[in-house]
Design a protein around this motif. Structure first.
Motif, PDB file in Angstrom:
ATOM      1  N   SER A 101       0.142  11.791  -5.551  1.00 30.67           N
ATOM      2  CA  SER A 101       1.538  11.444  -5.811  1.00 30.67           C
ATOM      3  C   SER A 101       2.276  10.986  -4.559  1.00 30.67           C
ATOM      4  N   ALA A 102       1.727  11.267  -3.377  1.00 33.73           N
ATOM      5  CA  ALA A 102       2.368  10.817  -2.142  1.00 33.73           C
ATOM      6  C   ALA A 102       1.920   9.423  -1.722  1.00 33.73           C
ATOM      7  N   VAL A 103       0.772   8.975  -2.227  1.00 30.50           N
ATOM      8  CA  VAL A 103       0.240   7.688  -1.789  1.00 30.50           C
ATOM      9  C   VAL A 103       1.208   6.557  -2.139  1.00 30.50           C
ATOM     10  N   HIS A 104       1.708   6.544  -3.384  1.00 30.81           N
ATOM     11  CA  HIS A 104       2.631   5.483  -3.796  1.00 30.81           C
ATOM     12  C   HIS A 104       4.009   5.659  -3.159  1.00 30.81           C
ATOM     13  N   ALA A 105       4.543   6.875  -3.202  1.00 29.35           N
ATOM     14  CA  ALA A 105       5.934   7.084  -2.794  1.00 29.35           C
ATOM     15  C   ALA A 105       6.134   7.106  -1.287  1.00 29.35           C
ATOM     16  N   ILE A 106       5.151   7.614  -0.544  1.00 25.60           N
ATOM     17  CA  ILE A 106       5.328   7.810   0.898  1.00 25.60           C
ATOM     18  C   ILE A 106       4.387   6.929   1.721  1.00 25.60           C
ATOM     19  N   LEU A 107       3.102   6.937   1.362  1.00 27.02           N
ATOM     20  CA  LEU A 107       2.126   6.217   2.181  1.00 27.02           C
ATOM     21  C   LEU A 107       2.346   4.715   2.173  1.00 27.02           C
ATOM     22  N   SER A 108       2.691   4.146   1.015  1.00 24.71           N
ATOM     23  CA  SER A 108       2.852   2.692   0.946  1.00 24.71           C
ATOM     24  C   SER A 108       3.904   2.173   1.923  1.00 24.71           C
ATOM     25  N   PRO A 109       5.143   2.708   1.906  1.00 28.71           N
ATOM     26  CA  PRO A 109       6.117   2.210   2.891  1.00 28.71           C
ATOM     27  C   PRO A 109       5.754   2.558   4.332  1.00 28.71           C
ATOM     28  N   ALA A 110       5.097   3.707   4.542  1.00 34.93           N
ATOM     29  CA  ALA A 110       4.692   4.073   5.903  1.00 34.93           C
ATOM     30  C   ALA A 110       3.654   3.093   6.442  1.00 34.93           C
ATOM     31  N   LEU A 111       2.737   2.660   5.578  1.00 35.77           N
ATOM     32  CA  LEU A 111       1.722   1.697   6.011  1.00 35.77           C
ATOM     33  C   LEU A 111       2.342   0.350   6.365  1.00 35.77           C
ATOM     34  N   VAL A 112       3.362  -0.052   5.609  1.00 37.64           N
ATOM     35  CA  VAL A 112       4.054  -1.311   5.929  1.00 37.64           C
ATOM     36  C   VAL A 112       4.654  -1.220   7.332  1.00 37.64           C
ATOM     37  N   THR A 113       5.300  -0.110   7.622  1.00 40.92           N
ATOM     38  CA  THR A 113       5.917   0.080   8.949  1.00 40.92           C
ATOM     39  C   THR A 113       4.870   0.083  10.049  1.00 40.92           C
ATOM     40  N   LEU A 114       3.792   0.835   9.854  1.00 39.17           N
ATOM     41  CA  LEU A 114       2.749   0.917  10.881  1.00 39.17           C
ATOM     42  C   LEU A 114       2.088  -0.440  11.114  1.00 39.17           C
ATOM     43  N   SER A 115       1.829  -1.184  10.045  1.00 39.84           N
ATOM     44  CA  SER A 115       1.195  -2.500  10.194  1.00 39.84           C
ATOM     45  C   SER A 115       2.087  -3.475  10.945  1.00 39.84           C
ATOM     46  N   ARG A 116       3.393  -3.382  10.673  1.00 42.47           N
ATOM     47  CA  ARG A 116       4.342  -4.288  11.328  1.00 42.47           C
ATOM     48  C   ARG A 116       4.530  -3.930  12.803  1.00 42.47           C
ATOM     49  N   GLU A 117       4.667  -2.642  13.098  1.00 39.71           N
ATOM     50  CA  GLU A 117       4.983  -2.227  14.464  1.00 39.71           C
ATOM     51  C   GLU A 117       3.748  -2.080  15.346  1.00 39.71           C
ATOM     52  N   HIS A 118       2.581  -1.867  14.737  1.00 36.83           N
ATOM     53  CA  HIS A 118       1.362  -1.652  15.523  1.00 36.83           C
ATOM     54  C   HIS A 118       0.205  -2.429  14.887  1.00 36.83           C
ATOM     55  N   PRO A 119       0.217  -3.736  15.001  1.00 36.34           N
ATOM     56  CA  PRO A 119      -0.799  -4.555  14.319  1.00 36.34           C
ATOM     57  C   PRO A 119      -2.215  -4.307  14.822  1.00 36.34           C
ATOM     58  N   GLY A 120      -2.359  -3.694  15.986  1.00 36.68           N
ATOM     59  CA  GLY A 120      -3.694  -3.419  16.513  1.00 36.68           C
ATOM     60  C   GLY A 120      -4.358  -2.213  15.887  1.00 36.68           C
ATOM     61  N   LEU A 121      -3.629  -1.442  15.098  1.00 38.85           N
ATOM     62  CA  LEU A 121      -4.205  -0.270  14.453  1.00 38.85           C
ATOM     63  C   LEU A 121      -4.946  -0.650  13.183  1.00 38.85           C
ATOM     64  N   GLU A 122      -6.095  -0.046  12.996  1.00 41.89           N
ATOM     65  CA  GLU A 122      -6.827  -0.186  11.742  1.00 41.89           C
ATOM     66  C   GLU A 122      -6.520   1.047  10.898  1.00 41.89           C
ATOM     67  N   LEU A 123      -5.858   0.850   9.766  1.00 38.88           N
ATOM     68  CA  LEU A 123      -5.371   1.956   8.956  1.00 38.88           C
ATOM     69  C   LEU A 123      -6.363   2.284   7.847  1.00 38.88           C
ATOM     70  N   SER A 124      -6.599   3.576   7.644  1.00 42.39           N
ATOM     71  CA  SER A 124      -7.533   4.024   6.617  1.00 42.39           C
ATOM     72  C   SER A 124      -6.899   5.178   5.858  1.00 42.39           C
ATOM     73  N   ILE A 125      -6.836   5.064   4.525  1.00 39.50           N
ATOM     74  CA  ILE A 125      -6.222   6.078   3.677  1.00 39.50           C
ATOM     75  C   ILE A 125      -7.298   6.739   2.813  1.00 39.50           C
ATOM     76  N   THR A 126      -7.256   8.062   2.756  1.00 42.77           N
ATOM     77  CA  THR A 126      -8.133   8.817   1.862  1.00 42.77           C
ATOM     78  C   THR A 126      -7.264   9.647   0.937  1.00 42.77           C
ATOM     79  N   GLU A 127      -7.455   9.467  -0.368  1.00 48.55           N
ATOM     80  CA  GLU A 127      -6.727  10.259  -1.351  1.00 48.55           C
ATOM     81  C   GLU A 127      -7.553  11.511  -1.647  1.00 48.55           C
ATOM     82  N   LEU A 128      -6.950  12.670  -1.461  1.00 48.37           N
ATOM     83  CA  LEU A 128      -7.675  13.922  -1.686  1.00 48.37           C
ATOM     84  C   LEU A 128      -6.701  15.044  -1.987  1.00 48.37           C
TER      85      LEU A 128
END
Length: 305
Positions: A101-128
């Protein structure tokens, strides 16, 4: 000098209790774990394991060594964090673990921010499930994770991990009508799969109200849970993040029960630049959440607060 990798294996054995459990968590074979622990014993010069048949137990010396291992590994994490601050750009992989339930509500906007501010990071999400997150952090398959506790299911402190407060949610009773919890002592219930925090919370919350719930259906996705309630298949507990759209035939009654989410990461890792960036993005996403706390009965969409 004692091998740090072998110390880590000993610490995992103290946590998990079996060599097979250590092997599974860290992607070793059981024989490899046994060989490394035997080598650690030779390095230490004292017995570390008491073997009885197929089971092993840690000796007093081993338990003391585990305490030192926690300190050593935390210091190494902190040293790596300090070295990373000298870099001008954040690079590498950031592995985040979150419950569904956090992936859609929290992780999605957080990933947008991280991708924009730190393009050198490779982001990996695990749902568990949050109950599995501490083991994944210890095994270094995750760098930061969302862990939970309910009022009726407190979280045990984890050796080697640090946590910080992140989000508190109201838990709702999802049912066809606005009735108190005690009115559903004979109703069929919908709960998470056995072993999950949601399943345990359902049982304990009902028991605190004087009855044991008859759990007819098991579902971990709250959208599915609400659909089952709407179909007349039972009643359920649903936390705020689990409510994206409310079926028109489902009534949500707020309860005094709360679900609390914390950010967790390995001790000494808090100020690592990558973890600091993840913490900032996640907190920013949480502050921007839409909730249903102010929603009057009868609406089938959350309102903005």
């Amino acid at each position: 000098m004692l091998d740090v990798r072998r110390l880590r294996l000993l610490r995992e054995l103290a946590r998990r209790g079996t060599i097979a459990g250590v092997a599974e968590a860290l992607s070793y074979t059981p024989s490899a774990v046994s060989q490394q622990l035997s080598a650690l014993e030779r390095q230490a010069g004292v017995p570390l394991l008491e073997r009885t048949g197929r089971s092993v137990a840690l000796t007093p010396a081993a338990l003391r060594l585990v305490e030192h291992a926690d300190t050593v590994l935390a210091v190494l994490e902190q040293a790596a964090a300090e070295l990373a601050t000298a870099r001008t750009e954040l690079t590498g992989t950031l592995r985040i673990g979150a419950f569904p339930s956090a992936v859609h509500a929290i992780l999605s906007p957080a990933l947008v921010t991280l991708s924009r501010e730190h393009p050198g990071l490779e982001l990996s999400i695990t749902e568990l499930d949050p109950a599995r997150a501490p083991s994944a952090l210890h095994a270094e398959s995750l760098d930061i994770a969302l862990v939970q506790e309910y009022d009726y299911v407190p979280r045990d402190p984890e050796i080697g991990l640090d946590t910080e407060e992140f989000l508190t949610e109201t838990v709702y009773l999802a049912a066809p009508n606005a009735e108190p919890l005690t009115a559903h002592r004979n109703s069929p219930w919908i709960a998470g799969t056995p072993g999950t925090l949601c399943n345990t919370m359902t049982q304990r919350a009902c028991q605190a109200s004087g009855f044991t719930p008859h759990i007819r259906h098991h579902a971990d996705d709250f959208g599915t849970v609400l659909a089952l309630v709407a179909a007349g298949q039972g009643v359920a507990f649903v936390p705020e993040l689990g409510v994206q759209t409310i079926p028109p035939t489902v009534h949500l009654t707020p309860l005094p029960t709360r679900r609390r989410t914390h950010l967790a990461y390995r001790r000494g890792h808090r100020d690592h630049p990558v973890i600091a960036a993840a913490r900032a993005a996640l907190h920013s996403a949480a502050r921007s959440l839409n909730t249903i706390a102010a929603m009057p009965p009868g609406l089938n969409h959350p309102v903005r607060k």
